[in-house]
Design a protein around this motif. Structure first.
Motif, short mmCIF file in Angstrom:
data_model
loop_
_atom_site.label_atom_id
_atom_site.label_comp_id
_atom_site.label_asym_id
_atom_site.label_seq_id
_atom_site.Cartn_x
_atom_site.Cartn_y
_atom_site.Cartn_z
N ILE A 168 0.86 -1.24 0.09
CA ILE A 168 -0.10 0.09 0.00
C ILE A 168 0.97 0.98 0.08
N ALA A 169 2.36 1.15 0.88
CA ALA A 169 3.02 2.47 0.08
C ALA A 169 3.08 2.79 -0.81
N ALA A 181 3.97 -2.95 14.83
CA ALA A 181 4.66 -4.47 14.49
C ALA A 181 6.21 -4.12 14.24
N ARG A 182 7.04 -3.88 14.00
CA ARG A 182 8.53 -3.93 14.11
C ARG A 182 8.58 -3.11 15.30
N ALA A 206 -5.89 9.50 5.98
CA ALA A 206 -5.98 8.61 7.13
C ALA A 206 -5.73 6.87 7.11
N ALA A 207 -6.82 6.58 6.14
CA ALA A 207 -5.97 4.56 5.89
C ALA A 207 -5.41 4.71 5.61
N LEU A 208 -4.65 4.67 5.22
CA LEU A 208 -3.06 4.80 4.58
C LEU A 208 -2.15 4.82 5.69
N GLN A 242 -2.37 2.06 7.63
CA GLN A 242 -2.28 0.89 8.45
C GLN A 242 -0.41 1.23 8.00
N LEU A 243 0.11 2.35 7.33
CA LEU A 243 1.46 2.48 7.36
C LEU A 243 1.91 2.66 9.18
N SER A 244 0.60 3.09 10.10
CA SER A 244 1.45 3.16 11.57
C SER A 244 1.99 1.55 11.99
#
Length: 57
Positions: free
Chosen positions: A15-16, A51-52, A39-41, A44-46
């Motif tokens: 997506i990025a 997660a890492r 906002a949705a993107l 997702q990136l956050s």
């Protein structure tokens, strides 16, 4: 996103790669991205970074 993907040797979320600016444009989302889409993107990136977190910290 590119920095952490390279540092962690893991691909950035697709997506990025699709929704970011093209080569030669200013950094950030493409001009056609809506407010709700941005906002949705961002969410997702956050989540990808969160997660890492243990690998980044």
């Amino acid at each position: 996103m590119d920095y952490w993907a390279a540092t962690l040797k893991t691909p950035a979320p697709l997506i990025a790669q699709v929704h970011r600016s093209k080569t030669g444009e200013p950094a950030g989302f493409r001009s056609t991205t809506t407010r709700d889409g941005a906002a949705a993107l961002t969410k997702q990136l956050s989540l990808w970074l969160l997660a890492r977190h243990d690998l980044i910290a």
